[in-house]
Structures are given as C-alpha cells and as structure tokens.
Enzyme design. Structure first.
Site, short mmCIF file in Angstrom:
data_model
loop_
_atom_site.label_atom_id
_atom_site.label_comp_id
_atom_site.label_asym_id
_atom_site.label_seq_id
_atom_site.Cartn_x
_atom_site.Cartn_y
_atom_site.Cartn_z
CG ASP A 210 -35.96 16.79 3.51
OD1 ASP A 210 -35.92 17.30 2.38
OD2 ASP A 210 -36.38 15.64 3.72
CB SER A 235 -35.57 15.05 -0.87
OG SER A 235 -36.41 15.81 -0.04
CD GLN A 285 -34.86 19.15 -0.49
OE1 GLN A 285 -36.02 19.50 -0.62
NE2 GLN A 285 -34.40 18.57 0.60
#
Length: 297
Positions: A210, A235, A285
């Site tokens: 991430d 995110s 993502q």
C-alpha cells in the site's frame, strides 16, 4: 534486525481477546490517519490465526471504509465463512469507535500441484545499484514544499528498505511520463526463528503493497503526490493474489502501472517478482486521487 522492524512485528502480533476477536494497535504515520497497509496486514493476521495449519493465503479482497484513528485500538472480528477440503475462507471487519473502518475477505488453500506459467520479470537494475529511500529524499529535498515531512516519512517506512528504480513522483513533478513505477523492497532485517512462517511474509508484503502503488497514477499527470500536496488521495479498495512462495526479507521487485484514472479515482495494478524472477504476487488497488479545489477555479 532494525528496531523499526521489531516494532512492526510487534504491531502485527495481535492480542486475542476472544475466540475470533483480536485487538491491534497503530503507529504514527505521515498523514493523520492509520496507514492502510497496516490495517490490511493486521486483518490478514487475524484471519490467518483462525485457519487450519498447512493452508496458505492465496488471495485477499478488501475495502477501506473510513479513516482509522491512530490513537485508538482496532478490533478485528473474524467470521469463519467456510472450511472446505482444500480451501478456507474468512471475512474480517475492523472496528474503531463502534464503526467499521475496513473489511477484508481472504482465502487460504492447501498447496497442490497444477499448471504453471507466468509473466516474465522485467529487466531492471539490481537493488544494490540504487539509492536508498533516505538518499533519494535527502538528494531531492529542495523539491518538497515542507522538508519536515522527510524525517516523518523515513520513520514511518524504516522497517522496510525501499529503493526506486526510477525517480519517484515528487522528483519529476510537472513532467508527465509513462504511468509506470518500479521499486525494490525487503524488510530491514532477517526473519528467523519461531516467527519465520509463510503467513508473516505474506502479511509483511501486504503491509508494503500500500506504500507506492498509486504512484503510477501520479506519473501520468506530472503530479508530485502526497509529499507535495498537488493531489489528495486515499486507498479505496485493495486486492492481492499470492501465486508462489517468497520471503519478505529478500529483495522483491514491485512493478506498478496505472491503466486508468477518471472520476476522481485512479487504478493501480502491479506484479511482484522475487529476485530470481518468480512471479510471487499480483496486486490491484483503486484510490481517490483528487486535485486541490483551487485548481477547479
């Protein structure tokens, strides 16, 4: 082992407060909310602790629902959705202040033989030839509007040795280029003894995944990103597929690209290869990527 890695491992060692309920802590971050990779990794730890021995994580799908409060504990509740002959499925909800902040579904499988093929690893310089994150930030500090962010960023990422193959977005702000970003990473120390288990390596890779994935979105538009303040981001969802065994304490190449950005969102997709070329992980993502309101006039 670097002290920051010791602290990260302690962060991933959740407290079990009931049969399927766990409690985790948070650490300071560059932004005033819990780092998404930490929540995802802790949720996977919680799921994995309810899975029968001998079944490895092969995929996860997750949504970030609310910003996490770094000053409050996070409670992870695990639902044992299914225990089949080969596969185990778990659902995890992370809660703070009585509200869900994160949702994860993870699947685990007993290893078995099967068809085998993969995308080849791209040709890139070796990690030893590249500057460390500290060297990169120090060398280009004049490009940041607020240099005080450097120590905080280095402290937040100190558990990981992360090296950019090409210049990161803040270095080339104002210059649009192909939406592709590559970094090498590994933990700052070897993982051995009782902690050296496949699930820990998977959770650590989840944590790191991430950190940089949406960089590729920024590159296509010449944006410096979160360090320069020319975009606002977070995110939204995160998915990973674990294809082959790997170690988080050995060099992994994170090959990231962005196929699309629209509607205030950007999509990043990536492949993570081991040093010897094995395709270990695929990551996708989507995140909020907004320009400051002032630019809208």
């Amino acid at each position: 082992m670097h002290q920051a890695l010791v602290s990260l491992l302690d962060l991933l060692d959740l407290e079990q407060i009931e049969r399927d309920i766990f409690r985790g802590r948070s650490t300071s971050a560059v932004i005033p909310r819990v780092f998404g990779g930490q929540v995802a990794a802790q949720a996977l730890v919680a799921a994995g602790r309810t899975v029968p021995e001998g079944r490895d994580a092969h995929s996860l799908h997750s949504y970030f629902l609310r910003p996490g409060d770094p000053g409050a504990p996070i409670v992870y509740t695990v639902d044992r959705i299914r225990d089949g002959r080969s596969f185990t499925t778990r659902r995890v909800v992370a809660v703070q202040h009585g509200q869900p902040i994160f949702h994860l579904s993870a699947s685990f499988q007993t290893p078995e033989p099967g068809l085998d093929h993969q995308y080849p690893m791209p040709a890139v310089p070796g990690p030893e030839t590249l500057p460390t994150a500290e060297e990169t930030l120090t060398r280009h500090a004049d490009r940041l509007p607020d240099r005080s962010v450097i120590p905080r960023l280095l402290d937040a990422r100190a558990a990981v040795d992360l090296r950019y193959v090409d210049a990161p977005p803040f270095v080339t702000a104002g210059e649009a280029r192909a939406p592709r970003s590559q970094v090498w990473f590994r933990t700052n120390g070897q993982l051995d003894g009782p902690i050296d288990r496949p699930l820990l390596h998977v959770c650590l890779a989840t944590y790191v995944s991430d950190m940089t994935l949406l960089d590729s979105v920024l590159l296509a538009h010449g944006r410096g990103g979160w360090l320069t303040g020319d975009v606002v981001g977070a995110s939204l969802d995160h998915a990973m597929w674990f294809h082959r065994p790997f170690r988080a304490d050995e060099w992994l190449l994170y090959d990231q690209e962005s196929p699309s950005a629209s509607g205030g969102r950007g999509l990043g997709q990536a492949r993570i290869h081991t040093r010897d070329g094995a395709l270990a992980i695929t990551v996708i993502q989507e995140g909020v990527v907004r320009v400051p309101r002032a630019e809208h006039g």
